[in-house]
Design a protein around this motif. Sequence first.
Motif, PDB file in Angstrom:
ATOM      1  N   ARG A 127     -10.786   6.092   8.061  1.00 24.39           N
ATOM      2  CA  ARG A 127      -9.447   5.864   7.509  1.00 24.39           C
ATOM      3  C   ARG A 127      -9.544   5.518   6.023  1.00 24.39           C
ATOM      4  NH1 ARG A 127      -5.726   2.074   6.219  1.00 24.39           N
ATOM      5  NH2 ARG A 127      -7.232   0.417   6.414  1.00 24.39           N
ATOM      6  N   ARG A 128     -10.461   4.615   5.682  1.00 24.31           N
ATOM      7  CA  ARG A 128     -10.661   4.242   4.271  1.00 24.31           C
ATOM      8  C   ARG A 128     -11.134   5.439   3.444  1.00 24.31           C
ATOM      9  NH1 ARG A 128     -10.695  -1.373   3.302  1.00 24.31           N
ATOM     10  NH2 ARG A 128     -10.899  -2.587   5.203  1.00 24.31           N
ATOM     11  N   LEU A 131      -8.174   7.651   2.705  1.00 20.55           N
ATOM     12  CA  LEU A 131      -7.359   7.064   1.637  1.00 20.55           C
ATOM     13  C   LEU A 131      -7.982   7.376   0.274  1.00 20.55           C
ATOM     14  CD1 LEU A 131      -6.527   3.606   3.238  1.00 20.55           C
ATOM     15  CD2 LEU A 131      -4.838   5.303   2.537  1.00 20.55           C
ATOM     16  N   LEU A 136      -5.073   7.677  -2.449  1.00 18.39           N
ATOM     17  CA  LEU A 136      -3.951   6.843  -2.016  1.00 18.39           C
ATOM     18  C   LEU A 136      -4.258   5.361  -2.177  1.00 18.39           C
ATOM     19  CD1 LEU A 136      -3.196   8.765   1.285  1.00 18.39           C
ATOM     20  CD2 LEU A 136      -1.999   8.992  -0.904  1.00 18.39           C
ATOM     21  N   PRO A 138      -4.339   1.854  -0.871  1.00 17.77           N
ATOM     22  CA  PRO A 138      -4.340   1.351   0.507  1.00 17.77           C
ATOM     23  C   PRO A 138      -3.276   0.295   0.797  1.00 17.77           C
ATOM     24  CG  PRO A 138      -6.347   0.694  -0.650  1.00 17.77           C
ATOM     25  CD  PRO A 138      -5.581   1.577  -1.564  1.00 17.77           C
ATOM     26  N   ASN A 143       1.067   5.036   2.713  1.00 16.53           N
ATOM     27  CA  ASN A 143      -0.276   5.607   2.614  1.00 16.53           C
ATOM     28  C   ASN A 143      -1.103   5.267   3.845  1.00 16.53           C
ATOM     29  OD1 ASN A 143       0.478   6.613   0.136  1.00 16.53           O
ATOM     30  ND2 ASN A 143      -0.644   5.085  -1.044  1.00 16.53           N
ATOM     31  N   GLY A 144      -0.905   4.064   4.373  1.00 14.43           N
ATOM     32  CA  GLY A 144      -1.593   3.682   5.610  1.00 14.43           C
ATOM     33  C   GLY A 144      -1.180   4.564   6.770  1.00 14.43           C
ATOM     34  N   ALA A 147      -2.673   8.088   6.256  1.00 17.26           N
ATOM     35  CA  ALA A 147      -4.094   8.113   6.607  1.00 17.26           C
ATOM     36  C   ALA A 147      -4.277   8.149   8.128  1.00 17.26           C
ATOM     37  CB  ALA A 147      -4.826   6.918   6.003  1.00 17.26           C
TER      38      ALA A 147
END
Length: 161
Positions: A127-128, A131, A136, A138, A143-144, A147
């Motif tokens: 996920r990170r 991003l 993006l 975080p 954006n979360g 993702a």
Amino acid sequence: MSLPRFLDIEYCQTDDSLFPTAIAWSLADGQMKTVVIAPDESWLPEDGDLGDVDLRHLEEQGVPLLELTRELHEDLPDQTVYVDGLDPDEILIDLIFSAVHQEAPFEIAPIAELIHGLDTDTLEDRRRQLLFEEGLEPQLPENGVYALLLLAKEEGYLEDL
């Protein structure tokens, strides 16, 4: 076909308070909604210390809680809504709905309950990475959610985004 739903909440946390400041969620068609949240008076600390949160912005731009809960009721009834599992999402949702004396119309579950092939740490790392790859920020809830949508798509849970 209805797609899995995703949600992310940005929040303020100080020694004396914890409350949501913005929320984003996905709809059945993969579209997203994002709103800044007007805080309930009971959420604000007595000393007025909100760290780097701009209370004036929340009050001027924020959506009233009654309007927000109405939208969530319309968009997410009887759904399981997936979150990254890192934030106190259930507490924040409870704060939103208890402020208007309602119960949330949906259940919250960590993304690991949707995507079974990867452990929580691997999911969070990916996920990170998404991003970062997408450029993006975080801390923005939209954006979360994006993702999480991308992650679900990668794992075959969504056809097209």
